[in-house]
Structure formats: C-alpha cells, structure tokens
Motif scaffolding. Structure first.
Motif, mmCIF file in Angstrom:
data_model
loop_
_atom_site.group_PDB
_atom_site.id
_atom_site.type_symbol
_atom_site.label_atom_id
_atom_site.label_comp_id
_atom_site.label_asym_id
_atom_site.label_seq_id
_atom_site.Cartn_x
_atom_site.Cartn_y
_atom_site.Cartn_z
ATOM 1 N N LEU A 62 -3.678 -2.485 -1.092
ATOM 2 C CA LEU A 62 -4.176 -2.827 -2.421
ATOM 3 C C LEU A 62 -3.296 -3.886 -3.079
ATOM 4 O O LEU A 62 -2.083 -3.966 -2.819
ATOM 5 C CB LEU A 62 -4.205 -1.574 -3.297
ATOM 6 C CG LEU A 62 -4.990 -0.374 -2.744
ATOM 7 C CD1 LEU A 62 -4.707 0.865 -3.605
ATOM 8 C CD2 LEU A 62 -6.473 -0.676 -2.689
ATOM 9 N N SER A 63 -3.898 -4.667 -3.952
ATOM 10 C CA SER A 63 -3.150 -5.686 -4.687
ATOM 11 C C SER A 63 -2.203 -5.057 -5.717
ATOM 12 O O SER A 63 -1.206 -5.682 -6.111
ATOM 13 C CB SER A 63 -4.125 -6.637 -5.394
ATOM 14 O OG SER A 63 -5.009 -5.907 -6.258
ATOM 15 N N ASN A 64 -2.515 -3.861 -6.159
ATOM 16 C CA ASN A 64 -1.718 -3.151 -7.164
ATOM 17 C C ASN A 64 -1.497 -1.724 -6.697
ATOM 18 O O ASN A 64 -2.215 -1.215 -5.844
ATOM 19 C CB ASN A 64 -2.446 -3.115 -8.516
ATOM 20 C CG ASN A 64 -2.817 -4.488 -9.036
ATOM 21 O OD1 ASN A 64 -3.778 -5.096 -8.566
ATOM 22 N ND2 ASN A 64 -2.061 -4.965 -10.019
ATOM 23 N N THR A 65 -0.523 -1.066 -7.271
ATOM 24 C CA THR A 65 -0.317 0.344 -6.933
ATOM 25 C C THR A 65 -1.486 1.167 -7.470
ATOM 26 O O THR A 65 -2.161 0.777 -8.436
ATOM 27 C CB THR A 65 0.989 0.884 -7.538
ATOM 28 O OG1 THR A 65 0.871 0.920 -8.966
ATOM 29 C CG2 THR A 65 2.180 0.016 -7.144
ATOM 30 N N VAL A 66 -1.721 2.310 -6.834
ATOM 31 C CA VAL A 66 -2.820 3.161 -7.308
ATOM 32 C C VAL A 66 -2.560 3.659 -8.731
ATOM 33 O O VAL A 66 -3.508 3.879 -9.500
ATOM 34 C CB VAL A 66 -3.078 4.353 -6.347
ATOM 35 C CG1 VAL A 66 -3.702 3.873 -5.062
ATOM 36 C CG2 VAL A 66 -1.799 5.147 -6.103
ATOM 37 N N GLU A 67 -1.301 3.791 -9.109
ATOM 38 C CA GLU A 67 -1.010 4.212 -10.483
ATOM 39 C C GLU A 67 -1.421 3.116 -11.466
ATOM 40 O O GLU A 67 -1.976 3.406 -12.542
ATOM 41 C CB GLU A 67 0.466 4.537 -10.643
ATOM 42 C CG GLU A 67 0.806 5.074 -12.033
ATOM 43 C CD GLU A 67 2.256 5.521 -12.154
ATOM 44 O OE1 GLU A 67 2.601 6.107 -13.206
ATOM 45 O OE2 GLU A 67 3.037 5.287 -11.200
ATOM 46 N N VAL A 113 -2.960 7.272 -12.083
ATOM 47 C CA VAL A 113 -2.528 8.470 -11.368
ATOM 48 C C VAL A 113 -1.627 8.041 -10.207
ATOM 49 O O VAL A 113 -1.967 7.120 -9.446
ATOM 50 C CB VAL A 113 -3.734 9.271 -10.832
ATOM 51 C CG1 VAL A 113 -3.274 10.518 -10.085
ATOM 52 C CG2 VAL A 113 -4.680 9.645 -11.970
ATOM 53 N N VAL A 114 -0.492 8.698 -10.061
ATOM 54 C CA VAL A 114 0.437 8.344 -8.981
ATOM 55 C C VAL A 114 -0.145 8.780 -7.637
ATOM 56 O O VAL A 114 -1.040 9.628 -7.569
ATOM 57 C CB VAL A 114 1.814 8.981 -9.197
ATOM 58 C CG1 VAL A 114 2.437 8.478 -10.511
ATOM 59 C CG2 VAL A 114 1.716 10.498 -9.194
ATOM 60 N N HIS A 115 0.413 8.167 -6.566
ATOM 61 C CA HIS A 115 -0.043 8.562 -5.235
ATOM 62 C C HIS A 115 0.590 9.895 -4.851
ATOM 63 O O HIS A 115 1.659 10.229 -5.367
ATOM 64 C CB HIS A 115 0.297 7.467 -4.209
ATOM 65 C CG HIS A 115 1.766 7.366 -3.879
ATOM 66 N ND1 HIS A 115 2.683 6.788 -4.701
ATOM 67 C CD2 HIS A 115 2.457 7.803 -2.796
ATOM 68 C CE1 HIS A 115 3.885 6.838 -4.152
ATOM 69 N NE2 HIS A 115 3.792 7.456 -2.988
ATOM 70 N N PRO A 116 -0.018 10.712 -3.967
ATOM 71 C CA PRO A 116 -1.268 10.376 -3.264
ATOM 72 C C PRO A 116 -2.536 10.631 -4.050
ATOM 73 O O PRO A 116 -3.600 10.174 -3.667
ATOM 74 C CB PRO A 116 -1.215 11.282 -2.037
ATOM 75 C CG PRO A 116 -0.517 12.519 -2.536
ATOM 76 C CD PRO A 116 0.538 12.021 -3.505
ATOM 77 N N THR A 157 1.282 4.997 1.009
ATOM 78 C CA THR A 157 2.318 4.634 0.048
ATOM 79 C C THR A 157 1.595 4.352 -1.263
ATOM 80 O O THR A 157 0.391 4.602 -1.388
ATOM 81 C CB THR A 157 3.109 3.401 0.505
ATOM 82 O OG1 THR A 157 2.235 2.247 0.471
ATOM 83 C CG2 THR A 157 3.666 3.572 1.910
ATOM 84 N N ALA A 158 2.284 3.775 -2.204
ATOM 85 C CA ALA A 158 1.657 3.476 -3.496
ATOM 86 C C ALA A 158 0.562 2.421 -3.368
ATOM 87 O O ALA A 158 -0.375 2.396 -4.179
ATOM 88 C CB ALA A 158 2.708 3.019 -4.507
#
Length: 407
Positions: free
Chosen positions: A122-127, A132-135, A164-165
């Motif tokens: 992903l271009s950005n972290t899921v958070e 919401v933080v990973h996972p 990962t994030a």
C-alpha cells in the motif's frame, strides 16, 4: 558377453527468454524406483519459491508447492471505496507439446494453475487509510471486514498470511476458473502486487513409453486486466505475457547381468550324450537355456551378431574349423513378466535375428528379474553335425545385444 546400450534420465525444465515477457523454468524428473516398480510418475524438481518457501508446513499439509513469478501489477489510478479487485487465473487444463531434443519424439503435457498469491503493498499504512492499526487495519480496509487471509468464494484460503503496516502476504487456492473478488472499503492512493506466486498441476505422459532424454516445450499466458492472469481492472502488469518453459528429464535403466561363466554356452542333448555313446540313439536337438537378469524401465530391442553368418540373414552357425562344416544355431529369448512385445503379449521363445526385434515394452519397472536365452540346434543340423564329426568341437561366437536406443 551381451552388449547393453544404457538409457539415461527425463526432466522438465523451464528456460528464460523473451522480450516484454516473464519466463519461469519448471523441471520434472523420472527415474525408476526399485522400491516402487509400478510408480510411473514424474517428480517435480522446481524448488519452492514465494508462498510455500515462506510457509512450507502449510503447503506440505495441502500437498502444494508454489513458484514466484517475476511479475508486478501496479494500480493505474487511485482506488476508491467500492472498487473491486478481482483475481483470476487459468485454472482449466491447457495442453502443450514437449519434444525430445535428441530423437525429436513428441509427447503431450497438460498444465493448470491451481492457486495464486502475492504481496500487496500500500502507498500508506493501514492506520493512515482506515484509522485502525495492523493487522486489524488490513481487515477493515475491505468491505468483508476480513483480510486477504480469508479468500472470497469460490477461492479457498490457506490459513496463514504475513503482514506489516503496508504489506500483506496471502495465497488463495482456486478450484474453478472464476474471479475471486475483494472490494475496497476505503480509498487507497496507490498499491501494487509485488511478484506473483502460483501453484500448478501437471498431467504428464507415461514415462515408461518415452525414450530417455530431455523433452522441452513451453506455454505462454497473457497478463493484465483482460489476460489469463488478472489482479483487478485497474491493475496493470509490467510484462505482457508469462512463458512457462518445461523440460521433462527421463532417466531410464537398462541393465543385463549374466551369471559367472554364462558367456560360455555348451550345447548338449537332453540328458547328455550317454544315449548316443552307449546306445547309438541320435539326439533330436542340442540346446542350452542360459539365465540372465534384466532391469528395464524403457523400450528396448534385441538382436544377434554372428562370428559365422549362415548367409540367410537370420541365423548364426557353429563350425569345425578344420573341415569348415557348419551347423545352424537358433537363438530365442523369454523375458520376465512385466515386459511384453510390441503387441502387448508376453515374450516366450521369441526368435532373435540379425536385425533388431520390434521394441519390447515394460508395463512396470522391471528390477533384476530373470529371463532366458534359448540356444538350439534342430534335428536336421544335429544329424549333419554327427555325420560329419571328426572328433573336433564345433564352435562359434554369438553376440546378443540389448539396445535401448529405439528409433
């Protein structure tokens, strides 16, 4: 002593060639196994890469292996909520031809893709994308509120994923040729799939009917939103096509063992010469049955060569070297169960000639089984030899050849 032409192995190999195309080598090998003589399957020789290299226990439990293809799919625009990422692979069997590089014999191979995986990045972290933080952030990123560990129908998951994030490593098994779709719940400025992991199955020919050597062939698939391999309508592949190059390596066995002293064949009447010497009863034939042991996993022919050619194109002789008198010796062979003639019949006292026989064919791997060479002088020639005997032996060399180089 018999001469044996030794047959060597098979293997399927994939080479790397092409412009604007990805290539992957796939190898398969057949070698006869004395502990499993009925096993006539090629064994995959391509090392695991990709998902199964990372999670070997899960793949072993599923009797699955994977290879990672050097292909990348990039999004060609931002992904918005409601966008579908539909994955599709060529699950249906496809046929290709492999050719023996020495003999030019051809065989058909079938291949199908049974699973696909990758690492989406992903271009950005899921958070940043979901709050919401990973996972868990990977789960809520998609409308099903489940990460890519959980394959959408009709695909099946494998139970293990890595993350990962910004990265998620997944693999889905694909039992039917249909799209498996995840739908975005949040916007994603950009993403890409780094490398494609595939699982595949092969249908290979019966190696016992194939000559030894390397059989090579290839099959090409298209990549992209309308291709054989699809990762979503907005995902573009960095290669136009994928070529799988196969080499099937067939390594056959042909080995003949003659017991010690078996190369000296003494022709006698049944029960010996006493009946002739003591009672004047002429023998009806002179003969000797010579045992040998054979190991064979491929077609082979047999023929004889003569020190004294009888001139009829088919027979050998034994001669009194002083007088030049000659008698004909008939040679035939009986082979063990598991070896048949070209019509599929058991081989019992089949005459051997100066020209090669029709190929003998193993139905299973025959491992050191007994066969018999039959040497015989019939009654007409026995009478001739007795009438012209001068207390000298009749001698002659006959060479029996087992040859796996079947054209």
């Amino acid at each position: 002593m018999p001469r044996v032409s030794q047959c060597l192995a098979l293997l399927a190999v994939m080479s790397t060639t092409g412009v604007q195309a990805a290539n992957q080598e796939i190898r398969a090998l057949f070698q006869p196994d004395p502990s499993q003589p009925s096993k006539n399957l090629f064994v995959n020789q391509t090392p695991n890469s990709g998902y199964c290299a990372s999670y070997p226990v899960q793949c072993a439990n599923a009797n699955m292996f994977s290879i990672q293809l050097p292909v990348r799919f990039d999004s060609n625009r931002a992904i918005v909520p409601g966008d579908d990422l539909s994955l599709r692979v060529p699950v249906a069997w496809r046929r290709l031809t492999v050719t023996n590089t020495d003999t030019q014999e051809t065989e058909d191979v079938e291949v199908r893709i049974t699973g696909i995986g990758s690492r989406y990045i992903l271009s950005n972290t899921v958070e940043e994308l979901t709050g919401v933080v990973h996972p868990s952030g990977h789960d809520v990123l998609w409308t099903s509120r489940a990460g890519w560990l959980y394959a959408p129908a009709p695909c099946l998951g494998t139970g293990v994923a890595g993350y990962t994030a910004t990265l998620y490593h997944f693999f889905w098994r694909m039992p039917v040729e249909a799209a498996c779709t995840k739908t975005a719940a949040f916007g994603i400025p950009s993403m890409y799939f780094q490398g494609i992991d595939i699982a595949y199955e092969l249908k290979t020919p019966n190696p016992l009917s194939m000559s030894s050597g390397l059989y090579t062939g290839s099959i090409t698939y298209t990549l992209g939103s309308s291709g054989d391999f699809q990762m979503g309508s907005m995902m573009d592949a960095d290669d136009d096509s994928l070529t799988l190059d196969f080499v099937l390596d067939v390594q056959h066995t042909l080995k003949v063992e003659i017991p010690p002293g078996g190369n000296k064949v003494v022709l006698e009447p049944e029960g010996g010469w006493q009946g002739w010497l003591e009672h004047g009863r002429r023998p009806t034939r002179l003969y000797r049955d010579q045992l040998f042991h054979i190991s064979a996993s491929s077609k082979f022919t047999m023929k004889i060569e003569c020190e004294h050619d009888m001139g009829f194109g088919n027979g050998c002789g034994i001669t009194d070297r002083e007088t030049g008198y000659v008698g004909a010796v008939n040679v035939s062979v009986s082979l063990p169960n598991g070896l048949t003639d070209s019509t599929g019949q058991p081989v019992r006292r089949m005459p051997l000639r100066l020209t090669p026989s029709s190929p003998f064919q193993p139905g299973i791997y025959v491992d050191r089984k007994p066969g018999t060479l039959h040497f015989e002088v019939d009654q007409r020639d026995v009478n001739w030899l007795i009438d012209n005997a001068r207390d000298k032996p009749y001698k002659g060399n006959i060479t029996v050849i087992w040859d796996s180089e079947v054209g």
